[in-house]
Design a protein around this motif. Structure first.
Motif, PDB file in Angstrom:
ATOM      1  N   VAL A 230       0.838  -1.205   0.000  1.00 48.37           N
ATOM      2  CA  VAL A 230       0.000   0.000   0.000  1.00 48.37           C
ATOM      3  C   VAL A 230       0.873   1.256   0.000  1.00 48.37           C
ATOM      4  O   VAL A 230       0.450   2.323  -0.459  1.00 48.37           O
ATOM      5  CB  VAL A 230      -0.948  -0.015   1.229  1.00 48.37           C
ATOM      6  CG1 VAL A 230      -1.716   1.297   1.356  1.00 48.37           C
ATOM      7  CG2 VAL A 230      -1.923  -1.178   1.123  1.00 48.37           C
ATOM      8  N   HIS A 231       2.096   1.111   0.471  1.00 48.93           N
ATOM      9  CA  HIS A 231       3.059   2.222   0.465  1.00 48.93           C
ATOM     10  C   HIS A 231       3.189   2.861  -0.919  1.00 48.93           C
ATOM     11  O   HIS A 231       3.393   4.076  -1.039  1.00 48.93           O
ATOM     12  CB  HIS A 231       4.418   1.698   0.941  1.00 48.93           C
ATOM     13  CG  HIS A 231       5.570   2.586   0.624  1.00 48.93           C
ATOM     14  ND1 HIS A 231       5.767   3.815   1.248  1.00 48.93           N
ATOM     15  CD2 HIS A 231       6.598   2.447  -0.258  1.00 48.93           C
ATOM     16  CE1 HIS A 231       6.869   4.369   0.765  1.00 48.93           C
ATOM     17  NE2 HIS A 231       7.387   3.561  -0.143  1.00 48.93           N
ATOM     18  N   TYR A 232       3.060   2.064  -1.949  1.00 48.73           N
ATOM     19  CA  TYR A 232       3.265   2.579  -3.300  1.00 48.73           C
ATOM     20  C   TYR A 232       2.078   3.377  -3.838  1.00 48.73           C
ATOM     21  O   TYR A 232       2.114   3.852  -4.979  1.00 48.73           O
ATOM     22  CB  TYR A 232       3.636   1.433  -4.248  1.00 48.73           C
ATOM     23  CG  TYR A 232       5.000   0.857  -3.902  1.00 48.73           C
ATOM     24  CD1 TYR A 232       6.152   1.599  -4.087  1.00 48.73           C
ATOM     25  CD2 TYR A 232       5.112  -0.413  -3.334  1.00 48.73           C
ATOM     26  CE1 TYR A 232       7.396   1.094  -3.736  1.00 48.73           C
ATOM     27  CE2 TYR A 232       6.352  -0.932  -2.983  1.00 48.73           C
ATOM     28  CZ  TYR A 232       7.490  -0.159  -3.189  1.00 48.73           C
ATOM     29  OH  TYR A 232       8.724  -0.657  -2.828  1.00 48.73           O
ATOM     30  N   LEU A 233       1.040   3.549  -3.025  1.00 52.20           N
ATOM     31  CA  LEU A 233      -0.033   4.472  -3.375  1.00 52.20           C
ATOM     32  C   LEU A 233       0.303   5.901  -2.939  1.00 52.20           C
ATOM     33  O   LEU A 233      -0.213   6.867  -3.501  1.00 52.20           O
ATOM     34  CB  LEU A 233      -1.347   4.038  -2.712  1.00 52.20           C
ATOM     35  CG  LEU A 233      -1.942   2.696  -3.154  1.00 52.20           C
ATOM     36  CD1 LEU A 233      -3.196   2.397  -2.327  1.00 52.20           C
ATOM     37  CD2 LEU A 233      -2.265   2.711  -4.647  1.00 52.20           C
ATOM     38  N   ALA A 234       1.159   6.022  -1.928  1.00 54.98           N
ATOM     39  CA  ALA A 234       1.479   7.330  -1.357  1.00 54.98           C
ATOM     40  C   ALA A 234       2.056   8.329  -2.357  1.00 54.98           C
ATOM     41  O   ALA A 234       1.711   9.515  -2.312  1.00 54.98           O
ATOM     42  CB  ALA A 234       2.428   7.158  -0.169  1.00 54.98           C
ATOM     43  N   PRO A 235       2.930   7.916  -3.278  1.00 50.89           N
ATOM     44  CA  PRO A 235       3.512   8.903  -4.192  1.00 50.89           C
ATOM     45  C   PRO A 235       2.526   9.518  -5.175  1.00 50.89           C
ATOM     46  O   PRO A 235       2.864  10.499  -5.849  1.00 50.89           O
ATOM     47  CB  PRO A 235       4.599   8.105  -4.940  1.00 50.89           C
ATOM     48  CG  PRO A 235       4.167   6.685  -4.851  1.00 50.89           C
ATOM     49  CD  PRO A 235       3.542   6.583  -3.484  1.00 50.89           C
ATOM     50  N   TYR A 236       1.314   8.985  -5.252  1.00 52.98           N
ATOM     51  CA  TYR A 236       0.342   9.558  -6.180  1.00 52.98           C
ATOM     52  C   TYR A 236      -0.319  10.819  -5.629  1.00 52.98           C
ATOM     53  O   TYR A 236      -1.085  11.470  -6.336  1.00 52.98           O
ATOM     54  CB  TYR A 236      -0.710   8.516  -6.561  1.00 52.98           C
ATOM     55  CG  TYR A 236      -0.150   7.409  -7.417  1.00 52.98           C
ATOM     56  CD1 TYR A 236       0.308   7.675  -8.706  1.00 52.98           C
ATOM     57  CD2 TYR A 236      -0.035   6.112  -6.936  1.00 52.98           C
ATOM     58  CE1 TYR A 236       0.855   6.669  -9.494  1.00 52.98           C
ATOM     59  CE2 TYR A 236       0.513   5.101  -7.712  1.00 52.98           C
ATOM     60  CZ  TYR A 236       0.958   5.387  -8.990  1.00 52.98           C
ATOM     61  OH  TYR A 236       1.506   4.399  -9.764  1.00 52.98           O
ATOM     62  N   GLY A 237      -0.002  11.169  -4.385  1.00 53.73           N
ATOM     63  CA  GLY A 237      -0.542  12.403  -3.824  1.00 53.73           C
ATOM     64  C   GLY A 237      -0.219  13.631  -4.668  1.00 53.73           C
ATOM     65  O   GLY A 237      -1.128  14.399  -5.039  1.00 53.73           O
ATOM     66  N   PRO A 238       1.061  13.886  -4.995  1.00 51.84           N
ATOM     67  CA  PRO A 238       1.396  15.061  -5.819  1.00 51.84           C
ATOM     68  C   PRO A 238       0.713  15.048  -7.187  1.00 51.84           C
ATOM     69  O   PRO A 238       0.264  16.093  -7.670  1.00 51.84           O
ATOM     70  CB  PRO A 238       2.921  14.963  -5.952  1.00 51.84           C
ATOM     71  CG  PRO A 238       3.355  14.209  -4.737  1.00 51.84           C
ATOM     72  CD  PRO A 238       2.267  13.205  -4.497  1.00 51.84           C
ATOM     73  N   MET A 239       0.635  13.874  -7.825  1.00 53.16           N
ATOM     74  CA  MET A 239       0.021  13.789  -9.143  1.00 53.16           C
ATOM     75  C   MET A 239      -1.472  14.091  -9.082  1.00 53.16           C
ATOM     76  O   MET A 239      -1.990  14.895  -9.883  1.00 53.16           O
ATOM     77  CB  MET A 239       0.237  12.404  -9.746  1.00 53.16           C
ATOM     78  CG  MET A 239      -0.341  12.239 -11.150  1.00 53.16           C
ATOM     79  SD  MET A 239      -0.220  10.545 -11.794  1.00 53.16           S
ATOM     80  CE  MET A 239      -1.549   9.756 -10.881  1.00 53.16           C
TER      81      MET A 239
END
Length: 287
Positions: free
Chosen positions: A57-66
């Protein structure tokens, strides 16, 4: 009537205000989305509320900026704004030299890091580890690169360099805009120290050093972005390539230190060569 302190005319004031509000909305949404996901991961890590989530689920976090960039762009620019953003996301006609820098310079830094590590008595790392990503099955070098491109590359750069940087550079030097963005970017990483095993292994005391490296890295990203006429794609490619090597087990220890030192050194050279105004051989890209 002109505003003497800033040189901004009254007709320009609404645009300046709108840009400021757009940045405020962007940063607010970015932190809300990413930190919201990470807060749930922290709760899961500590067993709060009976939560137990897979670490992927950690790999969902970087989509915040996008996601924040898309929402803010749609709000201020509607379909025309989204079209303009997309044109920079797919801007690949930048010259082969810049394409090579974005794609291959992290590999060169990694090679230097490995060489230094071996010269200092370390063992040659297992290069197969470059194709491994935390919490994921073995992906191979190309698979790992594509993974980082689609997650942290696109997820972060569509926001940081696609939305925030060109607006921060309006009315500011590239140096000042980059410092502001770098501080936000460094702060954005903080919650990972409370749930991500690789960050926890470093210890929270390492956060100031990571923050400095991130701010220095912002200089390199601004250099690539401005030098390619505002190509978000080149920033995404560089991010994917850097993560492929630096976030792998093969890029740990002395190699990681050398790669970070290379970024810091580049951040000192770039303003010396190009100046604080643009950080590049071309005028800074503004919106």
């Amino acid at each position: 009537m002109a505003v003497e302190s800033s040189g901004i005319t009254s007709r320009e004031e609404p645009a300046v205000t709108a840009r400021g509000w757009a940045l405020a909305v962007y940063f607010g949404l970015t932190f809300l989305i990413t930190w919201g996901i990470q807060l749930v991961l922290i709760a899961s890590e500590n067993g709060w509320g009976g939560l137990s989530l897979p670490p992927t689920v950690h790999y969902l976090a970087p989509y915040g900026p996008m996601l924040a960039a898309i929402v803010a762009t749609a709000w201020i620019g509607r379909s025309a704004g989204l079209k303009e953003l997309w044109s920079r996301i797919v801007r690949w006609r930048v010259g082969w030299g810049w394409f090579a820098i974005a794609l291959l310079s992290p590999a060169a830094l990694f090679a230097v890091g490995v060489a230094v590590s071996v010269l200092l008595g370390g063992e040659l790392p297992d290069l197969a580890l470059v194709g491994q990503v935390n919490y994921m099955p073995p992906l191979g070098l190309l698979g790992a690169w594509i993974f980082w491109f689609l997650t942290y590359g696109m997820g972060e750069e569509i926001g940081w360099r696609g939305f925030a940087l060109p607006r921060l550079q309006h009315g500011r030097t590239a140096g000042r805009a980059t410092l502001i963005l770098g501080i936000f970017w460094a702060l954005w990483h903080l919650p990972a120290f409370f749930y991500l095993d690789t960050y926890q292994a470093m210890g929270l005391w390492m956060y100031p050093f990571l923050a400095i490296t991130i701010i220095c890295g912002s200089v390199v990203y601004t250099w690539i972005y401005n030098s390619t006429g505002g190509s978000v794609l080149m920033a995404i490619i560089f991010h994917a390539s850097f993560n492929t090597f630096s976030a792998s087990a093969a890029g740990a220890g002395t190699t990681a230190v050398v790669m970070s030192a290379g970024i810091v050194l580049a951040s000192l050279i770039i303003p010396r060569v190009y100046g604080l105004e643009d950080f590049s051989p071309r005028a800074r890209h503004m919106l």
